[in-house]
Design an enzyme around this catalytic site. Structure first.
Site, PDB file in Angstrom:
ATOM      1  CD  GLU A  90      -2.487  -1.096   2.735  1.00  0.00           C
ATOM      2  OE1 GLU A  90      -3.313  -1.974   2.944  1.00  0.00           O
ATOM      3  OE2 GLU A  90      -2.161  -0.249   3.576  1.00  0.00           O
ATOM      4  CB  CYS A 108       2.412   7.211   3.687  1.00  0.00           C
ATOM      5  SG  CYS A 108       2.832   6.001   4.915  1.00  0.00           S
ATOM      6  CB  CYS A 115       6.138  -5.378   8.927  1.00  0.00           C
ATOM      7  SG  CYS A 115       7.386  -4.651  10.010  1.00  0.00           S
ATOM      8  CB  CYS A 119       3.972  -2.798  16.085  1.00  0.00           C
ATOM      9  SG  CYS A 119       5.712  -2.420  15.789  1.00  0.00           S
ATOM     10  CB  CYS A 122       0.997  -2.229  13.117  1.00  0.00           C
ATOM     11  SG  CYS A 122       1.428  -2.158  11.385  1.00  0.00           S
ATOM     12  N   GLY A 168       6.153  -2.173   6.419  1.00  0.00           N
ATOM     13  CA  GLY A 168       7.546  -2.590   6.561  1.00  0.00           C
ATOM     14  C   GLY A 168       8.362  -1.691   7.466  1.00  0.00           C
ATOM     15  CG  HIS A 224       4.157   3.963  19.076  1.00  0.00           C
ATOM     16  ND1 HIS A 224       3.794   5.215  18.626  1.00  0.00           N
ATOM     17  CD2 HIS A 224       4.465   3.254  17.953  1.00  0.00           C
ATOM     18  CE1 HIS A 224       3.871   5.248  17.310  1.00  0.00           C
ATOM     19  NE2 HIS A 224       4.275   4.085  16.870  1.00  0.00           N
ATOM     20  CB  CYS A 341       0.660   1.133   7.166  1.00  0.00           C
ATOM     21  SG  CYS A 341       1.456   0.102   8.351  1.00  0.00           S
TER      22      CYS A 341
HETATM   23  S1  SF4 Z   1       4.900  -1.724   9.682  1.00  0.00           S
HETATM   24 FE1  SF4 Z   1       5.801  -0.403  11.294  1.00  0.00          FE
HETATM   25  S2  SF4 Z   1       4.244  -0.328  12.891  1.00  0.00           S
HETATM   26 FE2  SF4 Z   1       3.715  -2.043  11.552  1.00  0.00          FE
HETATM   27  S3  SF4 Z   1       4.635  -3.860  12.510  1.00  0.00           S
HETATM   28 FE3  SF4 Z   1       6.109  -3.038  11.031  1.00  0.00          FE
HETATM   29  S4  SF4 Z   1       7.427  -1.664  12.229  1.00  0.00           S
HETATM   30 FE4  SF4 Z   1       5.583  -2.032  13.456  1.00  0.00          FE
END
Ligand code: SF4
Length: 359
Positions: A90, A108, A115, A119, A122, A168, A224, A341
């Site tokens: 995206e 963005c 990823c 987190c 996310c 990512g 965070h 994201c």
């Molecule tokens: S994209 Fe960013 S916020 Fe999402 S899991 Fe990966 S490092 Fe964490």
């Protein structure tokens, strides 16, 4: 077949030299690729027919394909892009207000498919890691966005800023991200100055020094949580680098005059939005030459967190101000299209409609 978008200018010069073409020809082709956004060799009118044929016989120009576009009421536009192997990423265009009546945009960018950092807030983190994106795939997102904006001039006045905050963790794909940044900085290519580019990391020890030494972009860090314990709950993998050690590294991070590290702090209701968190955050941030962005959480489908109330957000801000920490409350844009994201890709995979409901 080689995708020409995956070559830096020196690489293109070396490759075209093997085809018997002089370096100036590579510069012309490079300008067609990145400034005039040519998708076909036949468009390269100042390149000889023989050279165009040689290029067409040995390479292609492959942009990411647009699989879906969603536009929010506030103008935020989200693209789901299909890469050559069918993987999807995206990218989001975010409008900013403008003084002269012309709307300018921030893009963005994604740097990986999925990823590995997991987190907890996310959507991308829940998908897991699939693969790194190549330089051409990273920069291809910009070509798609500029085409969408009709931003056809080489100085692309409409697309002003780039942030690596999409899918990512950029520092885990540092080789391709640095190659992309080098191309962005080239005045023969996309010509973005480092102060218009921000690379956002959740805090990866390896790679931070290299990014800083490159001077090719500004840095944002997703904080965070103001304590190691809370950070380990919210961002378990990022927290493998202890908070105090990360802040010590950031105190020594090379900054240009007037440059500051941006700290991102996502406010999650009753998790990290209390007065004690604000006080501790103020202490941490004032140790580093930085500025703070507060972002109110935009809940995704099935997310384990909720958005904080306005009262709690205001109280949080006030504690920071009293401690002389400049905190900018970033409005969450594109909520109606789930612009955080990973949310579009996740909803497509689940067969959700644009309103986020199963359809
Ligand atoms: S994209 Fe960013 S916020 Fe999402 S899991 Fe990966 S490092 Fe964490």
């Amino acid at each position: 077949m080689i995708n020409l978008l995956d070559m830096t200018l020196p690489e293109l010069e070396a490759w075209m030299a093997q085809l018997g073409e002089p370096p100036f020809r590579a510069v012309q082709v490079w300008q067609w690729l990145w400034q005039k956004m040519a998708r076909d060799f036949s468009a390269m009118s100042n390149v000889s027919k023989v050279c165009r044929q040689r290029l067409a016989d040995n390479a292609h120009i492959l942009w990411p394909e647009v699989a879906a576009v969603e536009q929010s009421r506030d103008g935020t536009t989200k693209f789901l892009l299909r890469l050559a192997d069918g993987k999807q990423v995206e990218t989001v265009l975010i409008p900013s207000d403008s003084r002269d009546g012309v709307r300018r945009w921030t893009q963005c960018l994604s740097s990986q498919v999925g990823c590995a950092m997991a987190c907890t807030f996310c959507s991308t983190g829940h998908m897991g890691f699939e693969r790194n994106m190549s330089m051409g795939e990273i920069l291809g997102q910009i070509l798609v966005a500029r085409t969408h904006l009709g931003d056809a001039r080489p100085d692309h006045p409409l697309l002003r800023n780039l942030v690596f905050m999409g899918m990512g963790e950029p520092l885990l794909n540092l080789k391709e991200v640095l190659r992309a940044l080098q191309c962005l900085n080239s005045d023969k290519g996309l010509n973005f100055s480092p102060r218009r580019i921000t690379v956002s990391t959740c805090g990866i020890e390896k790679g931070l020094e290299e990014l800083g030494a490159s001077g090719l972009a500004y840095l944002a860090v997703s904080l965070h949580a103001p304590t190691q314990e809370l950070r380990a709950r919210i961002m378990p993998r990022a927290a493998a680098w202890p908070l105090e050690r990360m802040l010590a590294a950031l105190r020594n991070y090379p900054l240009k005059t007037r440059e500051r590290i941006t700290f991102e702090y996502l406010l999650l209701a009753n998790v990290n939005d209390g007065p004690e968190h604000a006080r501790e955050l103020a202490r941490l941030v004032s140790e580093v030459k930085g500025k703070l962005n507060l972002i109110v959480y935009n809940p995704a489908e099935g997310a384990p967190y909720a958005a904080p109330t306005q009262e709690r957000v205001l109280a949080f801000e006030q504690i920071l101000w009293k401690r002389h920490v400049t905190a900018i409350l970033r409005k969450s844009k594109g909520q109606d299209i789930r612009a955080a994201c990973g949310q579009l890709k996740a909803s497509r995979a689940l067969g959700l409609g644009a309103d986020g409901q199963a359809g």
